[in-house]
Design a protein around this motif. Structure first.
Motif, PDB file in Angstrom:
ATOM      1  N   SER A 541      -7.738 -19.149  11.273  1.00 29.04           N
ATOM      2  CA  SER A 541      -8.161 -17.970  11.382  1.00 29.04           C
ATOM      3  C   SER A 541      -9.674 -17.242  10.198  1.00 29.04           C
ATOM      4  O   SER A 541     -10.429 -18.164  10.138  1.00 29.04           O
ATOM      5  CB  SER A 541      -7.385 -17.402   9.439  1.00 29.04           C
ATOM      6  OG  SER A 541      -7.262 -18.362   8.517  1.00 29.04           O
ATOM      7  N   LYS A 542      -9.754 -16.238  11.113  1.00 30.09           N
ATOM      8  CA  LYS A 542     -11.497 -15.911  10.833  1.00 30.09           C
ATOM      9  C   LYS A 542     -11.154 -14.805  10.399  1.00 30.09           C
ATOM     10  O   LYS A 542     -10.688 -14.090   9.643  1.00 30.09           O
ATOM     11  CB  LYS A 542     -11.570 -15.630  12.597  1.00 30.09           C
ATOM     12  CG  LYS A 542     -12.863 -15.407  12.773  1.00 30.09           C
ATOM     13  CD  LYS A 542     -12.810 -14.731  13.934  1.00 30.09           C
ATOM     14  CE  LYS A 542     -14.419 -13.958  14.771  1.00 30.09           C
ATOM     15  NZ  LYS A 542     -14.755 -14.082  16.025  1.00 30.09           N
ATOM     16  N   GLY A 543     -12.132 -15.059   8.645  1.00 33.60           N
ATOM     17  CA  GLY A 543     -12.606 -13.416   8.119  1.00 33.60           C
ATOM     18  C   GLY A 543     -11.902 -13.586   7.327  1.00 33.60           C
ATOM     19  O   GLY A 543     -11.530 -14.388   6.974  1.00 33.60           O
ATOM     20  N   GLU A 544     -11.745 -12.314   6.341  1.00 33.42           N
ATOM     21  CA  GLU A 544     -10.980 -11.949   5.126  1.00 33.42           C
ATOM     22  C   GLU A 544      -9.602 -12.492   5.111  1.00 33.42           C
ATOM     23  O   GLU A 544      -8.838 -13.304   4.366  1.00 33.42           O
ATOM     24  CB  GLU A 544     -10.776 -10.322   4.214  1.00 33.42           C
ATOM     25  CG  GLU A 544     -12.745 -10.645   3.976  1.00 33.42           C
ATOM     26  CD  GLU A 544     -13.310 -11.553   3.376  1.00 33.42           C
ATOM     27  OE1 GLU A 544     -12.420 -11.607   1.397  1.00 33.42           O
ATOM     28  OE2 GLU A 544     -14.498 -12.802   3.264  1.00 33.42           O
ATOM     29  N   THR A 567      -6.942 -14.654  14.140  1.00 31.48           N
ATOM     30  CA  THR A 567      -6.660 -16.167  14.535  1.00 31.48           C
ATOM     31  C   THR A 567      -7.343 -16.579  15.851  1.00 31.48           C
ATOM     32  O   THR A 567      -8.041 -15.962  16.569  1.00 31.48           O
ATOM     33  CB  THR A 567      -5.076 -16.246  14.839  1.00 31.48           C
ATOM     34  OG1 THR A 567      -5.142 -15.820  15.157  1.00 31.48           O
ATOM     35  CG2 THR A 567      -4.520 -16.176  13.374  1.00 31.48           C
ATOM     36  N   ILE A 568      -7.778 -17.843  15.945  1.00 32.15           N
ATOM     37  CA  ILE A 568      -8.088 -18.388  16.838  1.00 32.15           C
ATOM     38  C   ILE A 568      -6.921 -19.684  16.914  1.00 32.15           C
ATOM     39  O   ILE A 568      -6.484 -20.226  16.267  1.00 32.15           O
ATOM     40  CB  ILE A 568      -9.787 -19.410  16.369  1.00 32.15           C
ATOM     41  CG1 ILE A 568     -10.508 -18.173  16.159  1.00 32.15           C
ATOM     42  CG2 ILE A 568     -10.533 -19.817  18.075  1.00 32.15           C
ATOM     43  CD1 ILE A 568     -11.717 -18.325  15.990  1.00 32.15           C
ATOM     44  N   LEU A 569      -7.325 -19.732  18.639  1.00 30.62           N
ATOM     45  CA  LEU A 569      -6.465 -20.703  19.153  1.00 30.62           C
ATOM     46  C   LEU A 569      -6.775 -21.891  19.477  1.00 30.62           C
ATOM     47  O   LEU A 569      -8.130 -22.338  19.742  1.00 30.62           O
ATOM     48  CB  LEU A 569      -5.492 -20.486  20.072  1.00 30.62           C
ATOM     49  CG  LEU A 569      -4.367 -21.705  20.309  1.00 30.62           C
ATOM     50  CD1 LEU A 569      -3.401 -22.047  20.195  1.00 30.62           C
ATOM     51  CD2 LEU A 569      -3.685 -20.741  22.290  1.00 30.62           C
ATOM     52  N   GLU A 570      -6.531 -22.671  17.899  1.00 32.35           N
ATOM     53  CA  GLU A 570      -7.635 -24.561  18.781  1.00 32.35           C
ATOM     54  C   GLU A 570      -7.123 -25.480  19.473  1.00 32.35           C
ATOM     55  O   GLU A 570      -5.640 -26.162  18.912  1.00 32.35           O
ATOM     56  CB  GLU A 570      -8.165 -24.889  17.207  1.00 32.35           C
ATOM     57  CG  GLU A 570      -8.757 -23.563  16.505  1.00 32.35           C
ATOM     58  CD  GLU A 570     -10.295 -24.193  15.943  1.00 32.35           C
ATOM     59  OE1 GLU A 570     -10.980 -24.940  16.375  1.00 32.35           O
ATOM     60  OE2 GLU A 570     -10.351 -23.927  14.324  1.00 32.35           O
ATOM     61  N   ILE A 571      -7.506 -26.147  20.519  1.00 33.92           N
ATOM     62  CA  ILE A 571      -6.568 -27.082  21.509  1.00 33.92           C
ATOM     63  C   ILE A 571      -7.549 -28.572  20.808  1.00 33.92           C
ATOM     64  O   ILE A 571      -8.342 -28.469  20.352  1.00 33.92           O
ATOM     65  CB  ILE A 571      -6.512 -26.951  22.116  1.00 33.92           C
ATOM     66  CG1 ILE A 571      -5.200 -25.906  22.360  1.00 33.92           C
ATOM     67  CG2 ILE A 571      -6.085 -28.138  22.996  1.00 33.92           C
ATOM     68  CD1 ILE A 571      -5.490 -24.478  23.362  1.00 33.92           C
TER      69      ILE A 571
END
Ligand code: ADP
Length: 628
Positions: A541-544, A567-571
């Motif tokens: 997750s990004k931010g607060e 959210t960021i999807l990380e692979i």
């Protein structure tokens, strides 16, 4: 008036039955219970006289009396307190005290019943442990008439009009016949009664008197004279010299006054001289009361002015985060006429509160240092309140409370303080790492956690819904920031690894844009990562707002409009799936790429413990791929 036999309420009957057939050996506590009730009744009268002009009392006449009638085998306890009306007799003696009934409702264990009788008391009904019949005659200050309540046990009770002139209550106990196991005769011996009063009721601040017969020699003749003897010292326990009071006495005082069946985990006494002088006797309970985390729980300390109770629960004396503390404050500098309304602006009360706050904090710190086991027990029950204190003060109280918090550490799955964590930090480590989830086991399964642990960094497991909010409000501890291992900024790569990953991500940026377009608003971007050791995918997750906070906020009753973590999807770049994705993109096989992307995204949600938006779609996609 006819004497109508009335029935006890169900719970009362159960308790009464238990008392009558009690195998509890310490039956003598009935006396403490009746005297304590008598003292409360006088307190109530005194208290009324402070606010009600129609009620006046002569302080010197307030007293409790005990008398013995050997012939009739009765023991009488009387007081000149507030008394009870007919309705009150019915209400108070026909039903057991609410706190008591709650305890018994929850409990079906005979052994435990006994321990409750012993430690919690259970009040008036304990008189049936020693009596066949109990008569209560009472005249309330609010009634012209007086009434007599009589009961011989579970079969019920009667109430009839009586002829008592003065306000107060008189309780006559018709003692049971002695048996081989139990000698009730002992309660007819002056000496024994005196001893029991010394033992249990010495601190009662009204005189407990007994008429004693003495033989005196007068002009060579022996003459019987009777005179009053005061049996208690009347010095409140908190006014006695510390070295005169045994720990056991404090414990008894606590269980008796504050309706607990377990002794406190800590007794705190202080005597402060200064701009506002006071004595305080505080207790930290060893467990949370059953209603502690409910709206019904009222915090507060008893407030005395020169030994006289002027308020039962003065909430202004305690900050919310120490609301579990029980006890009392006695101050000469507080006027008898202080009222709830004027309390808020009361300067002395404010001074006392500040000083108690410091004292309680110090005592908790000492407990943490010197008696870790006790402190951890305490923290299990009340830690949530301390955390709430940090959160609700917007971090203003983090200096008071920060060092009192405990979190479970990945080092040994035991509690640690932030201070201890920082002391153990690796040389190159500048951040306190934590991970959130329902349980330690579940957190351990998070892909992001594994790689952090592999690099030998310690992680704090945040399993309470409140935890992450606490770190967010604290912002830092001892100059160290907090970092959720699921935060997109989490990066334990070396400079070269970082550089390499950056290049690869740039190279594949079109692939990621394509994948993002399938997922629309659900993610803010897609990228490769190194933070997943063997696992294919995760959401960061990004931010607060983290995904854990998203879950908590959305489960609140006043749901803040469907909060969504960014959210960021990380692979995992090192997982075969990354090659597969690159291939599909190269082959322009968009149809397949979309399916893979959707599966990966839903998998990542599953791992995070987030709901799956369309389970049918997911299962169909997976089935389709595995059937190939
Ligand atoms: P508790 O004291 O824990 O409330 P008890 O069963 O001992 O429970 O007493 C029930 C109630 O009866 C008390 O709360 C009080 O209102 C009333 N009561 C008992 N004894 C007296 C007394 N001597 N004078 C006036 N009221 C009394």
């Amino acid at each position: 008036m006819t004497k109508l036999k009335k029935q006890f309420k169900a719970e009362s009957k159960k308790l009464l039955d238990m008392m009558i057939n009690s195998i509890y050996t310490n039956k003598e506590i009935f006396l403490r219970e009746l005297i304590s009730n008598a003292s409360d009744a006088i307190d109530k009268l005194y208290y009324r006289s402070l606010t009600d002009k129609k009620v006046s009392v002569n302080k010197d006449e307030l007293e409790i009396r005990v008398s013995i009638d050997k012939e009739n085998r009765t023991l009488t306890i009387s007081d000149n307190g507030i008394g009870m009306t007919e309705e009150e007799l019915e209400e108070n003696l026909g039903t057991i005290a609410k706190s008591g009934s709650e305890l018994f409702k929850q409990n079906n264990d005979k052994e435990k019943d006994i321990s409750i009788i012993g430690q919690f008391g259970v009040g008036f009904y304990s008189s049936f442990m020693v009596s066949d019949k109990v008569e209560v005659t009472s005249k309330s200050i609010d009634s012209e008439k007086s009434y007599k309540w009589v009961s011989t046990g579970v079969s019920g009770y009667t109430i009839e009009e009586a002829e008592k002139k003065n306000n107060g209550t008189e309780i006559v106990l018709y003692l049971k016949k002695s048996t081989d196991e139990n000698n009730y005769e002992e309660f007819l011996e002056e000496y024994n009664i005196e001893m029991l009063i010394r033992k249990y009721s010495d601190y009662i601040h009204y005189p407990i008197k007994m008429l004693i017969e003495k033989t005196e020699k007068k002009d060579d003749k022996e003459e019987k004279v009777s005179e009053d003897k005061t049996l208690n010292s009347m010095i409140p326990i908190w006014k006695k010299n510390t070295n005169e009071v045994k720990e056991e006495e404090y414990n008894d005082f606590y269980t008796d006054k504050f309706y607990d069946y377990e002794k406190p985990i800590k007794v705190i006494r202080s005597n402060v001289e200064g701009r506002c002088s006071y004595t305080s006797l505080l207790f930290i309970p060893s467990h949370a009361p059953f209603d502690y985390y409910s709206k019904e729980y009222e915090k507060g300390l008893q407030l005395y002015s020169k030994g006289v109770l002027i308020m039962d629960k003065c909430s202004e004396l305690l900050p919310d985060y120490f609301s579990f503390v029980k006890g009392l404050v006695d101050s000469e500098d507080i006027s008898l006429n202080v009222s709830r309304e004027t309390l808020q602006e009361n300067y002395q009360i404010e001074l006392i509160e500040k000083s108690l706050e410091t004292k309680i904090k110090k005592e908790l710190e000492n407990m943490l240092k010197e008696n870790r086991e006790d402190y951890e027990k305490f923290f299990k029950d009340f830690g949530m309140q301390l955390k709430y204190g940090v959160y609700s003060s917007y971090g203003n109280k983090k200096d008071v409370l920060g060092d009192l918090l405990l979190f479970t550490s990945s080092k040994d799955k035991k509690y640690t303080t932030l201070k201890e964590y920082v002391e153990r930090m690796k040389e190159n480590q500048s951040t306190i790492y934590y991970a959130c989830g329902e349980s330690i086991d579940k957190i351990d399964l998070l892909p992001q956690v594994e790689s952090v642990k592999e690099k030998d960094y310690e992680i704090l497991y945040l399993t309470d819904y409140m935890d992450e909010f606490v770190f967010k409000t604290m912002m830092e501890y001892d100059g160290k920031n907090f970092m959720n291992v699921s935060d997109e900024k989490m990066d334990l790569d070396s400079e070269e690894e970082k550089e390499e990953l950056k290049k690869n991500n740039e190279k594949n940026s079109k692939l990621f844009d394509e994948m993002k377009s399938y997922l629309k608003e659900n993610v803010s971007s897609v990228r490769f990562t190194h933070k997943l050791k063997n696992h294919p995918v995760c959401l960061t997750s990004k931010g607060e707002v983290s995904t854990e906070m998203e879950k908590v906020l959305n489960s609140m009753p006043n749901n803040m409009n469907n909060v969504k973590a960014e959210t960021i999807l990380e692979i995992n770049e090192n997982h075969p799936i990354s090659k597969k994705l690159e291939e599909l993109y190269k082959e322009k096989n968009k149809e397949e790429l979309e399916k893979y992307t959707k599966i990966l995204y839903q998998e990542a949600r599953l791992i995070e413990g987030l709901p799956i938006e369309n389970p049918t779609e997911l299962t169909n996609l997976v089935c389709e791929l595995i059937s190939k």
